[in-house]
Structures are given as structure tokens and as C-alpha cells.
Design a protein around this motif. Structure first.
Motif, PDB file in Angstrom:
ATOM      1  N   THR A   1       0.942  -1.246  -0.224  1.00 32.36           N
ATOM      2  CA  THR A   1       0.146  -0.039   0.352  1.00 32.36           C
ATOM      3  C   THR A   1       0.964   1.288  -0.295  1.00 32.36           C
ATOM      4  OG1 THR A   1      -1.960  -1.216   0.966  1.00 32.36           O
ATOM      5  CG2 THR A   1      -2.131   1.591   1.534  1.00 32.36           C
ATOM      6  N   ILE A   2       0.448   1.838  -0.798  1.00 33.31           N
ATOM      7  CA  ILE A   2       1.185   3.746  -1.128  1.00 33.31           C
ATOM      8  C   ILE A   2       0.481   4.321  -0.319  1.00 33.31           C
ATOM      9  CG2 ILE A   2       2.194   5.506  -2.048  1.00 33.31           C
ATOM     10  CD1 ILE A   2       2.045   3.316  -4.011  1.00 33.31           C
ATOM     11  N   HIS A   3       0.726   5.246   0.882  1.00 31.44           N
ATOM     12  CA  HIS A   3       0.039   5.774   1.627  1.00 31.44           C
ATOM     13  C   HIS A   3       0.934   7.069   2.221  1.00 31.44           C
ATOM     14  CE1 HIS A   3      -1.629   2.983   4.238  1.00 31.44           C
ATOM     15  NE2 HIS A   3      -0.718   2.316   4.315  1.00 31.44           N
ATOM     16  N   ALA A   4      -0.201   8.544   1.889  1.00 40.62           N
ATOM     17  CA  ALA A   4      -0.014   9.917   1.375  1.00 40.62           C
ATOM     18  C   ALA A   4      -0.618  10.441   2.792  1.00 40.62           C
ATOM     19  CB  ALA A   4       0.003  10.632   0.136  1.00 40.62           C
ATOM     20  N   GLU A   5       0.167  11.084   3.551  1.00 44.19           N
ATOM     21  CA  GLU A   5      -0.649  12.461   4.904  1.00 44.19           C
ATOM     22  C   GLU A   5      -0.616  13.971   4.714  1.00 44.19           C
ATOM     23  OE1 GLU A   5      -1.396  14.408   8.255  1.00 44.19           O
ATOM     24  OE2 GLU A   5       0.238  13.805   7.537  1.00 44.19           O
ATOM     25  N   LEU A   6      -1.313  14.693   4.485  1.00 43.39           N
ATOM     26  CA  LEU A   6      -1.281  16.260   4.878  1.00 43.39           C
ATOM     27  C   LEU A   6      -2.316  17.130   5.630  1.00 43.39           C
ATOM     28  CD1 LEU A   6       0.653  18.426   3.608  1.00 43.39           C
ATOM     29  CD2 LEU A   6      -1.199  18.576   2.020  1.00 43.39           C
ATOM     30  N   MET A   7      -1.703  17.014   6.891  1.00 39.80           N
ATOM     31  CA  MET A   7      -2.151  18.099   8.167  1.00 39.80           C
ATOM     32  C   MET A   7      -3.451  17.506   8.391  1.00 39.80           C
ATOM     33  SD  MET A   7      -2.076  21.752   5.393  1.00 39.80           S
ATOM     34  CE  MET A   7      -2.730  22.558   7.836  1.00 39.80           C
ATOM     35  N   GLY A   8      -3.407  15.991   8.259  1.00 37.74           N
ATOM     36  CA  GLY A   8      -4.525  15.167   9.013  1.00 37.74           C
ATOM     37  C   GLY A   8      -5.848  14.455   8.338  1.00 37.74           C
ATOM     38  N   VAL A   9      -5.423  15.058   6.562  1.00 33.95           N
ATOM     39  CA  VAL A   9      -5.719  14.158   5.586  1.00 33.95           C
ATOM     40  C   VAL A   9      -5.220  12.794   4.960  1.00 33.95           C
ATOM     41  CG1 VAL A   9      -7.218  14.529   3.872  1.00 33.95           C
ATOM     42  CG2 VAL A   9      -6.807  16.163   5.081  1.00 33.95           C
ATOM     43  N   GLU A  10      -6.028  11.916   4.807  1.00 31.19           N
ATOM     44  CA  GLU A  10      -4.636  10.837   4.679  1.00 31.19           C
ATOM     45  C   GLU A  10      -5.335  10.018   2.983  1.00 31.19           C
ATOM     46  OE1 GLU A  10      -3.088   6.063   5.824  1.00 31.19           O
ATOM     47  OE2 GLU A  10      -3.788   8.025   7.341  1.00 31.19           O
ATOM     48  N   ALA A  11      -4.689   9.250   2.495  1.00 35.61           N
ATOM     49  CA  ALA A  11      -5.366   8.808   1.350  1.00 35.61           C
ATOM     50  C   ALA A  11      -4.698   7.772   0.424  1.00 35.61           C
ATOM     51  CB  ALA A  11      -5.587   9.637   0.077  1.00 35.61           C
ATOM     52  N   SER A  12      -4.882   6.389   0.606  1.00 36.30           N
ATOM     53  CA  SER A  12      -3.816   5.136  -0.128  1.00 36.30           C
ATOM     54  C   SER A  12      -4.466   5.173  -1.149  1.00 36.30           C
ATOM     55  CB  SER A  12      -3.936   4.462   1.516  1.00 36.30           C
ATOM     56  OG  SER A  12      -4.928   3.535   1.490  1.00 36.30           O
ATOM     57  N   ILE A  13      -3.246   3.400  -1.853  1.00 36.64           N
ATOM     58  CA  ILE A  13      -3.801   2.767  -3.204  1.00 36.64           C
ATOM     59  C   ILE A  13      -3.006   1.816  -2.726  1.00 36.64           C
ATOM     60  CG2 ILE A  13      -4.361   4.860  -4.554  1.00 36.64           C
ATOM     61  CD1 ILE A  13      -1.667   4.558  -5.710  1.00 36.64           C
ATOM     62  N   PRO A  14      -3.654   0.726  -3.316  1.00 29.22           N
ATOM     63  CA  PRO A  14      -2.689  -0.940  -3.134  1.00 29.22           C
ATOM     64  C   PRO A  14      -1.979  -0.741  -4.644  1.00 29.22           C
ATOM     65  CG  PRO A  14      -4.966  -0.919  -3.783  1.00 29.22           C
ATOM     66  CD  PRO A  14      -5.025   0.540  -3.666  1.00 29.22           C
ATOM     67  N   VAL A  15      -0.986  -1.107  -4.374  1.00 29.71           N
ATOM     68  CA  VAL A  15       0.176  -1.600  -4.776  1.00 29.71           C
ATOM     69  C   VAL A  15       0.576  -3.191  -5.186  1.00 29.71           C
ATOM     70  CG1 VAL A  15       1.959  -0.724  -3.791  1.00 29.71           C
ATOM     71  CG2 VAL A  15       2.045  -0.865  -6.380  1.00 29.71           C
ATOM     72  N   THR A  16       0.510  -4.103  -6.340  1.00 28.38           N
ATOM     73  CA  THR A  16       0.700  -5.205  -6.749  1.00 28.38           C
ATOM     74  C   THR A  16       2.171  -5.325  -7.650  1.00 28.38           C
ATOM     75  OG1 THR A  16      -1.597  -5.494  -6.702  1.00 28.38           O
ATOM     76  CG2 THR A  16       0.056  -7.367  -7.935  1.00 28.38           C
ATOM     77  N   VAL A  17       3.231  -5.787  -7.008  1.00 31.31           N
ATOM     78  CA  VAL A  17       3.873  -5.962  -7.835  1.00 31.31           C
ATOM     79  C   VAL A  17       4.712  -7.395  -8.432  1.00 31.31           C
ATOM     80  CG1 VAL A  17       7.198  -6.038  -7.429  1.00 31.31           C
ATOM     81  CG2 VAL A  17       5.223  -3.719  -5.916  1.00 31.31           C
ATOM     82  N   SER A  18       4.459  -6.992  -9.842  1.00 33.05           N
ATOM     83  CA  SER A  18       4.593  -8.767  -9.885  1.00 33.05           C
ATOM     84  C   SER A  18       6.245  -8.705 -10.121  1.00 33.05           C
ATOM     85  CB  SER A  18       4.500  -9.042 -10.640  1.00 33.05           C
ATOM     86  OG  SER A  18       3.941  -8.070 -12.296  1.00 33.05           O
ATOM     87  N   PRO A  19       6.396  -9.980 -10.423  1.00 31.45           N
ATOM     88  CA  PRO A  19       7.873 -11.232 -11.551  1.00 31.45           C
ATOM     89  C   PRO A  19       8.709 -10.282 -11.986  1.00 31.45           C
ATOM     90  CG  PRO A  19       6.943 -13.166 -10.680  1.00 31.45           C
ATOM     91  CD  PRO A  19       6.142 -11.473 -10.910  1.00 31.45           C
TER      92      PRO A  19
END
Length: 109
Positions: free
Chosen positions: A91-109
Motif C-alpha cells: 500500500t502507498i500512503h500519503a498524509e497531509l495536515m491530518g488528511v490521508e489517502a492510500s492506494i494498493p500496489v501489486t508488484v509482480s516478478p
């Protein structure tokens, strides 16, 4: 100054997973939401991709969020690029001044 805490789930081999950005308190700034995007997905081990974060709000255009990656699938460079190091789900997360968002990430071989 208020303290922030973040929970990060590390993988078996983890380094450089957190880029913290300090913010000055400004009463004229409001952050409503963040939008996180992994540029050029999909991603495989050994590849790197930029992480784009759009900040929505009032007078917030020049602010940089704190970004971190969890799950043990990669590391961040100083330009907030994800460098894939292991296969799996993360998961990639970002946070700024108490607000957070995230997205899943899949890494393949």
C-alpha cells in the motif's frame, strides 16, 4: 506542535519506506482530500514508478504530503518514486495536515 503517528507494516527486508514532509501551521490553508496515483502501473521487481499526489483544498497547492509504502514490496527515493524490490501486495500512503489517502500496489516478478 501536535504529534502525528503512523502505523507501518514492514516486510522481511525493508528500507527507505518513509519520506516525511514538515508543514508550517497556516490558518489560511485547508486540505480537503488527497488523490494518490502510481504513474505507469503495473510494476515489476527492479522497476521504479513515480508517485503523484494531488492535494485538494484551499491554498494547499504548494504543500508536499508525507508519503510511505508498506507491505515490504518496495522503497522510496528522495523524489517519491517507488522502487519495487519484492513481489507481493503493498500500500502507498500519503498524509497531509491530518488528511490521508492510500492506494494498493501489486508488484509482480
Amino acid at each position: 506542535m501536535a504529534a502525528d503517528s503512523f502505523e507501518v507494516q514492514f516486510g522481511p527486508s525493508q528500507q527507505y519506506v518513509f519520506n516525511a514532509e514538515l508543514q508550517h501551521k497556516d490558518t489560511n490553508v485547508e486540505v480537503d482530500s488527497l488523490e494518490v496515483e502510481l504513474m505507469g502501473a503495473p510494476i515489476s521487481v527492479g522497476q521504479s514508478r513515480g508517485i503523484k499526489v494531488k492535494v485538494n483544498g484551499k491554498n494547499a497547492a504548494n504543500l508536499r504530503p508525507t508519503i510511505w509504502v508498506e507491505g515490504g514490496v518496495g522503497m522510496l527515493d528522495t523524489g517519491n518514486r517507488l522502487i519495487a524490490t519484492s513481489t507481493g501486495e503493498g500500500t502507498i500512503h500519503a498524509e497531509l495536515m491530518g488528511v490521508e489517502a492510500s492506494i494498493p500496489v501489486t508488484v509482480s516478478p
